[in-house]
Design an enzyme around this catalytic site. Structure first.
Site, PDB file in Angstrom:
ATOM      1  N   ASP A  55      56.810  40.703  24.318  1.00  0.00           N
ATOM      2  CA  ASP A  55      55.540  40.120  23.890  1.00  0.00           C
ATOM      3  C   ASP A  55      54.433  41.166  23.806  1.00  0.00           C
ATOM      4  OD1 ASP A  55      53.875  37.894  23.163  1.00  0.00           O
ATOM      5  OD2 ASP A  55      53.080  37.844  25.204  1.00  0.00           O
ATOM      6  N   THR A  91      49.614  34.088  21.349  1.00  0.00           N
ATOM      7  CA  THR A  91      50.997  33.769  21.039  1.00  0.00           C
ATOM      8  C   THR A  91      51.190  32.263  21.022  1.00  0.00           C
ATOM      9  OG1 THR A  91      51.714  35.796  22.144  1.00  0.00           O
ATOM     10  CG2 THR A  91      53.387  34.115  21.746  1.00  0.00           C
ATOM     11  N   GLN A  99      57.910  36.248  16.411  1.00  0.00           N
ATOM     12  CA  GLN A  99      56.798  35.561  17.058  1.00  0.00           C
ATOM     13  C   GLN A  99      55.823  35.032  16.024  1.00  0.00           C
ATOM     14  OE1 GLN A  99      53.180  37.322  19.559  1.00  0.00           O
ATOM     15  NE2 GLN A  99      55.024  37.206  20.818  1.00  0.00           N
TER      16      GLN A  99
END
Length: 296
Positions: A203, A227, A277
């Site tokens: 991430d 996110t 993502q």
């Protein structure tokens, strides 16, 4: 306790029952918000501890709310399936009664079979690029010393960006960034732990890639990056004691959402993992405050 020992302890969690775990937060780039990769890595660690003889090969997470640094995070693992070759776990991460993240993870026995992959990009090796420590004055000039501490002082990972680190970028450029990374100090060669660390890293600096074509706006106006969901497929064995190339690009941005794709290659060329993502990427109106933001 060393920095590495503290990092591993925070990933491994405290086991309360067969399916419930408690975790605590480490230093974050944001004063109040937990780094999303931390919750992702801890959730995978919780799932890992309920599976024997199989390793995570894929996960999909939904980021629902930002956590705070002060309180513990509770992880509950549900056993969805234990089949002949695959196991599936669902993890819920909660803090103060509020759900922060849900994660579905699939586990597979190690097996031999077909073997094909794309070729790793032809780039110079990690020794050709600056360590993140060398950018300290640049971070200080932009008032980002807390972010510097998160990336360097408090980090067990050595990052070597091939271009100017996106945190420092004020000029528009294509939505692509690449970096070499590895553990600064030896971490145990435990396959499940290595995958949890990979989840933590995956991430890192991800949705920010989508902002690179708009850095003149992002650097001059309040903005929000967060996110929304994150998926990862682990294709081959992971050893983060060795250098890996993280090749990231944004495939699309429209409205307030952007899609980013990353490939992680071992320095020897093997494709280790693929990450995808979707995140929020938007400029804020005057006086508008972001409810939660991407902090690394």
């Amino acid at each position: 306790m060393s920095l590495v020992e503290d990092f591993i302890a925070h990933l491994n969690l405290e086991r309360m029952t067969e399916s419930e775990f408690v975790g605590y937060s480490r230093y974050s780039a944001a004063e109040n918000h937990v780094y999303g990769g931390q919750v992702l890595g801890q959730a995978l660690s919780a799932a890992n501890q309920t599976v024997e003889g199989r390793l995570c090969h894929s996960l999909s997470a939904q980021f629902l709310r930002a956590g705070n640094l002060a309180g513990p995070i509770h992880f509950k693992v549900a056993n969805l399936r234990d089949g002949r070759n695959f196991s599936v776990r669902r993890v819920s991460a909660e803090q103060a009664g509020r759900e922060l993240l849900t994660l579905d993870a699939s586990f597979h026995i190690e097996a031999q079979g077909y073997d094909q992959q794309p070729t790793m990009p032809a780039v110079m090796g990690p020794e050709s690029f600056r360590a993140m420590e060398s950018y300290r004055d640049n971070f200080e000039e932009l008032g980002l010393l807390r972010l510097y501490d998160f990336l360097v002082t408090q980090s067990v990972i050595d990052f070597r960006c091939l271009e100017l680190p996106s945190y420092l970028e004020t000029n528009n450029r294509p939505a692509v960034q690449r970096m070499w990374l590895r553990a600064k100090h030896a971490v145990p060669n435990d396959p499940a732990l290595q995958r949890a660390i990979l989840g933590f890293i995956s991430d890192h600096n991800f949705i920010r890639t989508a902002s690179l074509p708009y850095r003149d706006q992002v650097s001059s106006r309040p903005s929000q990056m967060a996110t929304l969901n994150h998926s990862m497929w682990i294709h081959r064995p992971v050893d983060l004691n060795n250098w890996h190339l993280y090749d990231v690009h944004s495939a699309n941005a429209f409205g307030d959402r952007a899609l980013v794709i990353g490939h992680m290659y071992a320095q020897t060329g093997e494709l280790v993992a693929t990450m995808v993502q979707e995140g929020m990427l938007r400029l804020l109106d005057d006086g508008e405050l972001a409810s939660f933001s991407e902090n690394a």
